[in-house]
Scaffold this active site. Structure first.
Site, PDB file in Angstrom:
ATOM      1  N   ARG A  26      10.062  46.889  20.528  1.00 24.24           N
ATOM      2  CA  ARG A  26      11.275  47.719  20.541  1.00 24.24           C
ATOM      3  C   ARG A  26      12.535  46.888  20.754  1.00 24.24           C
ATOM      4  O   ARG A  26      13.562  47.138  20.129  1.00 24.24           O
ATOM      5  CB  ARG A  26      11.142  48.798  21.629  1.00 24.24           C
ATOM      6  CG  ARG A  26      10.127  49.886  21.251  1.00 24.24           C
ATOM      7  CD  ARG A  26       9.676  50.661  22.469  1.00 24.24           C
ATOM      8  NE  ARG A  26       8.877  51.837  22.155  1.00 24.24           N
ATOM      9  CZ  ARG A  26       7.581  51.826  21.853  1.00 24.24           C
ATOM     10  NH1 ARG A  26       6.933  50.665  21.792  1.00 24.24           N
ATOM     11  NH2 ARG A  26       6.941  52.953  21.589  1.00 24.24           N
ATOM     12  N   ARG A 122      -5.902  53.139   9.570  1.00 28.40           N
ATOM     13  CA  ARG A 122      -5.380  53.963  10.679  1.00 28.40           C
ATOM     14  C   ARG A 122      -4.382  55.008  10.158  1.00 28.40           C
ATOM     15  O   ARG A 122      -3.623  54.730   9.233  1.00 28.40           O
ATOM     16  CB  ARG A 122      -4.725  53.049  11.730  1.00 28.40           C
ATOM     17  CG  ARG A 122      -5.740  52.093  12.332  1.00 28.40           C
ATOM     18  CD  ARG A 122      -5.130  51.214  13.373  1.00 28.40           C
ATOM     19  NE  ARG A 122      -4.651  51.966  14.522  1.00 28.40           N
ATOM     20  CZ  ARG A 122      -3.885  51.450  15.464  1.00 28.40           C
ATOM     21  NH1 ARG A 122      -3.496  50.187  15.389  1.00 28.40           N
ATOM     22  NH2 ARG A 122      -3.504  52.190  16.480  1.00 28.40           N
ATOM     23  N   ASP A 317      -4.522  52.546  26.527  1.00 26.89           N
ATOM     24  CA  ASP A 317      -5.086  51.259  26.094  1.00 26.89           C
ATOM     25  C   ASP A 317      -6.021  50.645  27.141  1.00 26.89           C
ATOM     26  O   ASP A 317      -6.692  49.654  26.869  1.00 26.89           O
ATOM     27  CB  ASP A 317      -3.952  50.274  25.759  1.00 26.89           C
ATOM     28  CG  ASP A 317      -3.164  50.732  24.529  1.00 26.89           C
ATOM     29  OD1 ASP A 317      -3.726  51.486  23.716  1.00 26.89           O
ATOM     30  OD2 ASP A 317      -1.996  50.351  24.400  1.00 26.89           O
ATOM     31  N   ARG A 348     -12.489  52.824  19.416  1.00 31.25           N
ATOM     32  CA  ARG A 348     -12.765  52.305  20.766  1.00 31.25           C
ATOM     33  C   ARG A 348     -13.710  53.195  21.552  1.00 31.25           C
ATOM     34  O   ARG A 348     -14.257  52.759  22.559  1.00 31.25           O
ATOM     35  CB  ARG A 348     -11.449  52.096  21.539  1.00 31.25           C
ATOM     36  CG  ARG A 348     -10.675  50.923  21.021  1.00 31.25           C
ATOM     37  CD  ARG A 348      -9.452  50.624  21.858  1.00 31.25           C
ATOM     38  NE  ARG A 348      -8.724  49.504  21.252  1.00 31.25           N
ATOM     39  CZ  ARG A 348      -7.444  49.243  21.460  1.00 31.25           C
ATOM     40  NH1 ARG A 348      -6.736  50.016  22.263  1.00 31.25           N
ATOM     41  NH2 ARG A 348      -6.867  48.215  20.885  1.00 31.25           N
ATOM     42  N   ARG A 390      -8.499  44.283  22.327  1.00 30.08           N
ATOM     43  CA  ARG A 390      -8.799  44.872  23.643  1.00 30.08           C
ATOM     44  C   ARG A 390     -10.314  44.979  23.876  1.00 30.08           C
ATOM     45  O   ARG A 390     -10.774  44.920  25.019  1.00 30.08           O
ATOM     46  CB  ARG A 390      -8.106  46.224  23.811  1.00 30.08           C
ATOM     47  CG  ARG A 390      -6.585  46.088  23.740  1.00 30.08           C
ATOM     48  CD  ARG A 390      -5.812  47.070  24.562  1.00 30.08           C
ATOM     49  NE  ARG A 390      -4.402  47.010  24.198  1.00 30.08           N
ATOM     50  CZ  ARG A 390      -3.531  46.102  24.652  1.00 30.08           C
ATOM     51  NH1 ARG A 390      -3.910  45.211  25.535  1.00 30.08           N
ATOM     52  NH2 ARG A 390      -2.271  46.104  24.244  1.00 30.08           N
TER      53      ARG A 390
HETATM   54  C1  S3P Z   1       2.151  52.143  21.801  1.00 34.58           C
HETATM   55  C2  S3P Z   1       1.700  53.403  22.035  1.00 34.58           C
HETATM   56  C3  S3P Z   1       0.276  53.760  22.124  1.00 34.58           C
HETATM   57  C4  S3P Z   1      -0.584  52.540  22.398  1.00 34.58           C
HETATM   58  C5  S3P Z   1      -0.218  51.384  21.523  1.00 34.58           C
HETATM   59  C6  S3P Z   1       1.236  51.000  21.712  1.00 34.58           C
HETATM   60  C7  S3P Z   1       3.600  51.927  21.657  1.00 34.58           C
HETATM   61  O1  S3P Z   1      -0.129  54.347  20.906  1.00 34.58           O
HETATM   62  O2  S3P Z   1      -1.944  52.853  22.208  1.00 34.58           O
HETATM   63  O3  S3P Z   1      -1.026  50.262  21.813  1.00 34.58           O
HETATM   64  O4  S3P Z   1       4.057  50.776  21.732  1.00 34.58           O
HETATM   65  O5  S3P Z   1       4.314  52.907  21.447  1.00 34.58           O
HETATM   66  P1  S3P Z   1       0.120  55.908  20.627  1.00 34.58           P
HETATM   67  O6  S3P Z   1       1.562  56.112  20.712  1.00 34.58           O
HETATM   68  O7  S3P Z   1      -0.373  56.163  19.241  1.00 34.58           O
HETATM   69  O8  S3P Z   1      -0.688  56.621  21.655  1.00 34.58           O
END
Ligand code: S3P
Length: 430
Positions: A26, A122, A317, A348, A390
């Site tokens: 971000r 995905r 995670d 997972r 992971r």
């Molecule tokens: C993340 C949000 C999560 C997380 C991913 C990183 C993020 O996913 O599992 O590793 O940086 O916004 P989801 O928003 O799909 O739950």
């Protein structure tokens, strides 16, 4: 690469986990469309973050490494990204692809997003379906909702509240970015609050976001984002393997420095405290608008618990590692509402059960729940890992607390989020 791992008699040391992956993506993307130059310190230097850097460079953003973990990003303005001359390759990174779908939804022209085999399986329609309902023109090339993704830039316009079906910070952030680049008001409600790094950064960059628990509202986006110099805190998801190793090893004390403890991310701390974990939280402070602390984690007698769905997005995670810890707890642990585990870098849910069962754990799933019965010990095994970073770290920690020897094969993909994982591992177990 292959690793032979034998349990050591003691696990002691100090670890400083790398910069937070979510915040690193971000900080780069938001500063890329800001008004001036920003310096990011403590950026995670991993394969996933390199994917974001490479995509942003192809979009015309000047990003330079100043020193280790320190990067300068020259913002091009909210609508200043250029059309890339080639596909944007997001590699293994779901966050890169999902946030770019939002960021590029109104670009002037067409962009094609691709990724590796895991990423191309995905779901991306969970993001673009919302955007297409409000004027987006985004599609999956194979019509299966997955990448390659084609974005035909078009302005979005949103009058009604958007009610998300899934608690996902990636979906929320993509809609935020799409609204920002189209300057369309936004009201969004999540079923359960997901990580709020995007909101915190955008507020610090001058966006007036009204946050009320699961609801966010932006009436008017500014015409400029203010560039933000930022220090990235350590990643709690990278601290998690060491937290679990210390809790379940019989003779352990690990200090983990500079861990981001944002309440929307720190679910594992709450889970382990409830299970009876010996975790001291010290030197609480704020870095880059995020709560941070140093932790000391010691060997603990854990008790099984029932983890309800409100906690899952705050620890999504880390759930596989929670399952490992639960193998060493007294009685049964139930982790509810774990469907989202199926759509991560690998399935997972299946992989956690497979890996922990190979080590002798009693782990099953039923009706969207993961059920773990404590066992007296785990036993070393031979395991061929898949490419999910992971899952490899899970196997590494399981191996270091198991009786006898383990051989783990194909363990290099930790570089996706934690390139120094094995160095840190050896610093503790020698
Ligand atoms: C993340 C949000 C999560 C997380 C991913 C990183 C993020 O996913 O599992 O590793 O940086 O916004 P989801 O928003 O799909 O739950």
């Amino acid at each position: 690469m292959e690793k032979n791992i034998i349990r050591t008699n003691q696990l002691k040391g100090i670890i400083t986990p790398p910069g937070d992956k979510s915040i690193s993506h971000r900080a780069l993307m938001f500063n890329a469309i800001a008004d001036k130059k920003a310096r990011i310190t403590g950026l995670l230097e991993s394969d996933d973050i390199q994917s974001t850097i490479d995509c942003l460079k192809l979009l015309g953003v000047d990003i330079k490494q100043h020193a280790k973990g320190i990067y300068d990003v020259k913002g091009v303005g909210i609508n200043g990204l250029q059309l890339p001359s080639e596909n944007l390759n997001c590699g293994n990174s779901g966050t890169t692809m999902r946030l770019l779908i939002g960021l590029l939804s109104s670009i002037n022209g067409q962009v094609r997003l691709v990724g590796d085999q895991s990423l191309q399986s995905r779901p991306m329609d969970r993001v673009y379906d919302y955007l297409n309902q409000i004027g987006g023109k985004i599609s999956s090339e194979n019509k299966n909702g997955c990448a390659p993704i084609i974005i035909e830039g078009s302005k979005i316009k949103n009058n009604d509240p958007i009610k998300l079906k899934i608690a996902s910070a990636q979906i929320k952030s993509a809609i935020l970015l799409a609204s920002l680049t189209s300057r369309s008001r936004l009201e969004l409600i999540e079923p359960i609050k997901s990580r709020d790094h995007s909101e915190r950064l955008l507020i610090a960059m001058g966006v007036d976001i009204q946050v009320d628990d699961k609801k966010i509202k932006i009436e008017d986006f500014p015409s400029n984002l203010q560039s933000l110099d930022i220090e990235i805190p350590g990643d709690i998801s990278a601290a998690a393997p060491w937290i679990v190793a210390a809790l379940i090893h019989p003779n352990a004390e690990i200090q983990i420095n500079n861990v981001g403890l944002n309440a929307t991310r720190a679910g594992i701390i709450d889970i382990f405290l409830e299970m009876g974990g010996n975790i001291s939280i010290m030197n609480k402070r704020v870095i880059g608008n995020e709560e941070v602390a140093d932790l000391i984690v010691r060997s603990s007698e854990l008790n099984g618990v029932s983890i309800n769905k409100e906690l899952i997005p705050r620890a999504i995670d880390e759930i596989p590692l929670v399952a490992l810890a639960a193998c060493f707890a007294k009685n049964k642990t139930t982790i509810n509402d774990i469907d989202e585990l199926k759509v991560k870098e690998s399935n997972r849910l299946v992989n956690t059960i497979d890996i922990l069962s190979k080590f002798g754990g009693n782990v099953t799933s039923q009706n969207n729940k993961l059920i773990i019965h404590g066992v007296s010990k785990l036993n070393g095994c031979r395991l061929i890992c898949n490419i999910d970073h992971r899952m490899i770290m899970l196997a590494g920690i399981a191996a270091c607390v198991s009786e006898g020897e383990s051989t783990l094969i194909n363990v290099e993909s930790v570089g996706v989020s934690y390139p120094n994982f094995w160095d840190d591992f050896h610093s503790l177990v020698q």
